[in-house]
Design a protein around this motif. Structure first.
Motif, PDB file in Angstrom:
ATOM      1  N   SER A  29       0.488  -1.342   0.449  1.00 18.22           N
ATOM      2  CA  SER A  29       0.020   0.337  -0.209  1.00 18.22           C
ATOM      3  C   SER A  29       0.754   1.182   0.427  1.00 18.22           C
ATOM      4  O   SER A  29       0.395   1.908  -0.291  1.00 18.22           O
ATOM      5  N   GLU A  30       1.971   0.945   0.258  1.00 18.47           N
ATOM      6  CA  GLU A  30       3.015   1.804  -0.094  1.00 18.47           C
ATOM      7  C   GLU A  30       3.209   3.087  -1.245  1.00 18.47           C
ATOM      8  O   GLU A  30       3.946   1.814  -2.008  1.00 18.47           O
ATOM      9  N   PRO A  31       3.172   4.028  -1.903  1.00 19.15           N
ATOM     10  CA  PRO A  31       3.218   4.405  -2.468  1.00 19.15           C
ATOM     11  C   PRO A  31       4.641   4.035  -3.479  1.00 19.15           C
ATOM     12  O   PRO A  31       5.467   4.122  -4.602  1.00 19.15           O
ATOM     13  N   ALA A  32       6.109   4.339  -2.493  1.00 18.24           N
ATOM     14  CA  ALA A  32       7.379   4.294  -3.180  1.00 18.24           C
ATOM     15  C   ALA A  32       7.678   2.687  -3.761  1.00 18.24           C
ATOM     16  O   ALA A  32       8.113   2.632  -3.899  1.00 18.24           O
ATOM     17  N   LEU A  33       6.801   1.410  -2.603  1.00 20.87           N
ATOM     18  CA  LEU A  33       7.416   0.580  -2.750  1.00 20.87           C
ATOM     19  C   LEU A  33       6.318   0.162  -4.628  1.00 20.87           C
ATOM     20  O   LEU A  33       6.969  -0.803  -4.945  1.00 20.87           O
ATOM     21  N   LEU A  34       5.310   1.152  -4.367  1.00 20.66           N
ATOM     22  CA  LEU A  34       4.794   0.881  -5.640  1.00 20.66           C
ATOM     23  C   LEU A  34       4.945   1.359  -6.896  1.00 20.66           C
ATOM     24  O   LEU A  34       5.544   0.373  -8.224  1.00 20.66           O
ATOM     25  N   HIS A  57       8.051   1.467  -7.205  1.00 21.33           N
ATOM     26  CA  HIS A  57       9.215   0.863  -7.300  1.00 21.33           C
ATOM     27  C   HIS A  57       8.338  -0.879  -7.921  1.00 21.33           C
ATOM     28  O   HIS A  57       9.757  -1.210  -8.948  1.00 21.33           O
ATOM     29  N   LEU A  58       7.509  -1.076  -7.488  1.00 23.58           N
ATOM     30  CA  LEU A  58       7.173  -2.298  -7.987  1.00 23.58           C
ATOM     31  C   LEU A  58       7.365  -2.388 -10.020  1.00 23.58           C
ATOM     32  O   LEU A  58       7.491  -2.952 -10.829  1.00 23.58           O
ATOM     33  N   VAL A  59       6.734  -1.274 -10.203  1.00 20.85           N
ATOM     34  CA  VAL A  59       6.048  -0.249 -11.184  1.00 20.85           C
ATOM     35  C   VAL A  59       6.973  -0.429 -12.203  1.00 20.85           C
ATOM     36  O   VAL A  59       6.972  -0.793 -13.401  1.00 20.85           O
ATOM     37  N   ARG A  60       8.351   0.213 -11.611  1.00 20.98           N
ATOM     38  CA  ARG A  60       9.465   0.286 -12.691  1.00 20.98           C
ATOM     39  C   ARG A  60      10.179  -1.228 -12.700  1.00 20.98           C
ATOM     40  O   ARG A  60      10.712  -0.939 -14.276  1.00 20.98           O
ATOM     41  N   ASP A  61      10.255  -2.318 -11.366  1.00 19.74           N
ATOM     42  CA  ASP A  61      11.030  -3.380 -12.075  1.00 19.74           C
ATOM     43  C   ASP A  61      10.114  -3.729 -12.987  1.00 19.74           C
ATOM     44  O   ASP A  61      10.345  -4.824 -14.503  1.00 19.74           O
ATOM     45  N   MET A  62       8.921  -4.225 -13.769  1.00 17.39           N
ATOM     46  CA  MET A  62       7.376  -4.460 -14.385  1.00 17.39           C
ATOM     47  C   MET A  62       8.481  -3.557 -15.825  1.00 17.39           C
ATOM     48  O   MET A  62       8.211  -4.547 -16.483  1.00 17.39           O
ATOM     49  N   ALA A  63       8.476  -2.618 -15.775  1.00 17.44           N
ATOM     50  CA  ALA A  63       8.308  -1.807 -16.776  1.00 17.44           C
ATOM     51  C   ALA A  63      10.094  -2.055 -17.550  1.00 17.44           C
ATOM     52  O   ALA A  63       9.671  -2.602 -18.701  1.00 17.44           O
ATOM     53  N   ALA A  64      10.665  -2.061 -16.774  1.00 18.01           N
ATOM     54  CA  ALA A  64      12.193  -2.948 -17.250  1.00 18.01           C
ATOM     55  C   ALA A  64      11.925  -4.428 -17.822  1.00 18.01           C
ATOM     56  O   ALA A  64      12.555  -4.792 -18.575  1.00 18.01           O
ATOM     57  N   VAL A  65      10.895  -5.300 -17.009  1.00 21.86           N
ATOM     58  CA  VAL A  65      10.839  -6.177 -18.093  1.00 21.86           C
ATOM     59  C   VAL A  65      10.472  -6.420 -19.331  1.00 21.86           C
ATOM     60  O   VAL A  65      10.351  -6.915 -20.166  1.00 21.86           O
ATOM     61  N   VAL A  66       9.240  -6.077 -19.634  1.00 22.00           N
ATOM     62  CA  VAL A  66       8.230  -5.495 -20.568  1.00 22.00           C
ATOM     63  C   VAL A  66       9.146  -5.101 -21.248  1.00 22.00           C
ATOM     64  O   VAL A  66       9.367  -5.697 -22.496  1.00 22.00           O
ATOM     65  N   GLU A  67      10.237  -3.894 -21.253  1.00 22.23           N
ATOM     66  CA  GLU A  67      10.908  -3.447 -22.230  1.00 22.23           C
ATOM     67  C   GLU A  67      12.074  -4.572 -22.827  1.00 22.23           C
ATOM     68  O   GLU A  67      12.175  -4.155 -23.553  1.00 22.23           O
ATOM     69  N   HIS A  68      12.973  -5.220 -22.050  1.00 26.30           N
ATOM     70  CA  HIS A  68      13.679  -6.094 -22.227  1.00 26.30           C
ATOM     71  C   HIS A  68      12.845  -7.278 -22.939  1.00 26.30           C
ATOM     72  O   HIS A  68      13.025  -7.469 -24.547  1.00 26.30           O
TER      73      HIS A  68
END
Length: 97
Positions: A10-15, A17-28
């Motif tokens: 529920s913390e915005p910072a963790l969310l 970070h999670l979205v950035r990680d997912m975006a990096a995987v999608v970009e890869h």
């Protein structure tokens, strides 16, 4: 790694970070998909493109040209005499059959 959608942080910072990680995987994987598509296009061109349909304009060119034959030790074979059919191969391939 599977993401448990029922237990997201529920913390915005963790969310973020999670979205950035997912975006990096999608970009890869988008890059990998583009690379594989490029390989497929290249293979399709080589197998089905204009170059794959190349036909020799003179398929009898080898038959009508004088052959140069050498043995492994560099000697040339002695001519065994040529018939009239062999010498006129370029003019009419089937006249002697």
């Amino acid at each position: 790694m599977r993401l448990d959608l029922d237990n997201l942080p529920s913390e915005p910072a963790l969310l973020r970070h999670l979205v950035r990680d997912m975006a990096a995987v999608v970009e890869h994987w988008d890059g990998e998909i583009e690379r594989l598509k490029s390989i497929i296009r290249q293979l399709q061109r080589s197998q089905f493109g204009r170059g794959s349909e190349w036909v020799d304009p003179d398929p009898l060119a080898l038959a009508s040209s004088p052959a140069i034959i050498f043995f492994a030790d560099g000697r040339r074979p002695k001519p065994s005499g040529t018939s009239a059919c062999h010498s006129s191969l370029s003019s009419s391939l089937f006249s002697c059959l």
